[in-house]
Write a protein that holds these residues in place. Structure first.
Motif, PDB file in Angstrom:
ATOM      1  N   GLU A   1     -25.326  17.780 -28.084  1.00 42.90           N
ATOM      2  CA  GLU A   1     -26.343  17.325 -26.593  1.00 42.90           C
ATOM      3  C   GLU A   1     -27.541  17.472 -27.130  1.00 42.90           C
ATOM      4  O   GLU A   1     -27.666  18.339 -27.966  1.00 42.90           O
ATOM      5  CB  GLU A   1     -26.041  18.481 -25.426  1.00 42.90           C
ATOM      6  N   PRO A   2     -28.957  16.427 -26.754  1.00 44.32           N
ATOM      7  CA  PRO A   2     -29.825  16.725 -27.376  1.00 44.32           C
ATOM      8  C   PRO A   2     -30.873  17.572 -26.348  1.00 44.32           C
ATOM      9  O   PRO A   2     -31.087  17.849 -25.638  1.00 44.32           O
ATOM     10  CB  PRO A   2     -30.777  15.532 -27.532  1.00 44.32           C
TER      11      PRO A   2
ATOM     12  N   ARG B   1     -28.920  19.001 -36.722  1.00 44.48           N
ATOM     13  CA  ARG B   1     -28.135  19.569 -35.732  1.00 44.48           C
ATOM     14  C   ARG B   1     -28.956  20.851 -35.639  1.00 44.48           C
ATOM     15  O   ARG B   1     -29.355  22.260 -36.782  1.00 44.48           O
ATOM     16  CB  ARG B   1     -27.107  19.756 -36.485  1.00 44.48           C
TER      17      ARG B   1
ATOM     18  N   TRP C   1     -35.217  18.635 -26.785  1.00 42.98           N
ATOM     19  CA  TRP C   1     -36.164  18.440 -27.133  1.00 42.98           C
ATOM     20  C   TRP C   1     -37.393  19.555 -27.607  1.00 42.98           C
ATOM     21  O   TRP C   1     -37.494  20.710 -26.978  1.00 42.98           O
ATOM     22  CB  TRP C   1     -37.406  17.770 -25.645  1.00 42.98           C
TER      23      TRP C   1
ATOM     24  N   THR D   1     -36.533  15.482 -36.254  1.00 43.80           N
ATOM     25  CA  THR D   1     -35.299  14.008 -35.133  1.00 43.80           C
ATOM     26  C   THR D   1     -34.037  14.215 -35.785  1.00 43.80           C
ATOM     27  O   THR D   1     -34.250  13.726 -36.904  1.00 43.80           O
ATOM     28  CB  THR D   1     -35.842  13.154 -34.202  1.00 43.80           C
TER      29      THR D   1
ATOM     30  N   ILE E   1     -34.866  16.553 -31.065  1.00 46.69           N
ATOM     31  CA  ILE E   1     -35.864  15.210 -30.749  1.00 46.69           C
ATOM     32  C   ILE E   1     -36.882  16.407 -30.745  1.00 46.69           C
ATOM     33  O   ILE E   1     -37.132  16.571 -29.960  1.00 46.69           O
ATOM     34  CB  ILE E   1     -35.189  14.663 -29.956  1.00 46.69           C
TER      35      ILE E   1
ATOM     36  N   PHE F   1     -30.263   9.234 -26.622  1.00 46.86           N
ATOM     37  CA  PHE F   1     -30.222  10.347 -27.455  1.00 46.86           C
ATOM     38  C   PHE F   1     -29.014  11.477 -27.928  1.00 46.86           C
ATOM     39  O   PHE F   1     -29.609  12.149 -28.700  1.00 46.86           O
ATOM     40  CB  PHE F   1     -30.842  11.249 -26.119  1.00 46.86           C
ATOM     41  N   LYS F   2     -27.685  10.704 -27.422  1.00 41.42           N
ATOM     42  CA  LYS F   2     -26.659  11.437 -28.202  1.00 41.42           C
ATOM     43  C   LYS F   2     -27.106  11.507 -29.487  1.00 41.42           C
ATOM     44  O   LYS F   2     -26.689   9.935 -29.899  1.00 41.42           O
ATOM     45  CB  LYS F   2     -25.790  11.769 -27.551  1.00 41.42           C
ATOM     46  N   LYS F   3     -27.353  12.021 -30.412  1.00 41.24           N
ATOM     47  CA  LYS F   3     -26.908  11.440 -32.502  1.00 41.24           C
ATOM     48  C   LYS F   3     -25.864  12.536 -32.823  1.00 41.24           C
ATOM     49  O   LYS F   3     -25.262  13.702 -32.160  1.00 41.24           O
ATOM     50  CB  LYS F   3     -28.287  12.261 -32.940  1.00 41.24           C
TER      51      LYS F   3
ATOM     52  N   SER G   1     -28.838  18.125 -30.875  1.00 42.70           N
ATOM     53  CA  SER G   1     -29.374  17.834 -31.853  1.00 42.70           C
ATOM     54  C   SER G   1     -30.390  18.131 -30.743  1.00 42.70           C
ATOM     55  O   SER G   1     -31.162  17.794 -30.309  1.00 42.70           O
ATOM     56  CB  SER G   1     -28.570  16.039 -31.543  1.00 42.70           C
TER      57      SER G   1
END
Length: 127
Positions: free
Chosen positions: A34-35, A53, A37, A50, A68, A6-8, A66
């Protein structure tokens, strides 16, 4: 495992910690966040997709995250995991992924002393 999934990074690519990285270099590599949702409807309203930033902020603080986009969270809500250690950049924005940056320190009666994020309102903008 969760961080690897999940980290992007700033370009929406999966991020992994460099095994040669020293712990004194910080929580994550630069531009890894940190993502959160976000519901597809809310994402469309905010112009987010998705991998984007985003900046989430309120009177308590600001943090980069980030995005999602997923149906796993209801409209008008966001989900962020417990997160990592706080690390502020030169502008005072948390880049470490600490959810407590925007959550009240007021303990909840129901949670027996733990803070409650259920009433935490944030502004979300594309960063």
């Amino acid at each position: 495992y969760l961080n690897e999934n999940f980290k992007k990074d700033i370009h929406g690519n999966p991020s992994y910690l460099d095994p040669g990285r020293k712990y004194t270099d910080g929580v994550w590599d630069d531009n890894v966040y940190e993502p959160i949702w976000l519901n597809p409807s809310d994402a469309a309203d905010l112009g987010l997709a998705t991998g984007d930033r985003a900046l989430i902020e309120n009177a308590r603080g600001k943090m980069y995250v980030s995005v999602i986009v997923t149906n796993r969270v209801a409209r008008k809500l966001i989900h962020i995991g417990q997160g990592a250690w706080q690390k502020q950049n030169a502008q005072g924005v948390d880049i470490g992924g600490c959810a407590n940056t925007v959550i009240t320190a007021r303990p909840s009666r129901i949670c027996k002393g733990m803070t409650s994020a259920n009433d935490c309102r944030v502004k979300i903008t594309k960063a």
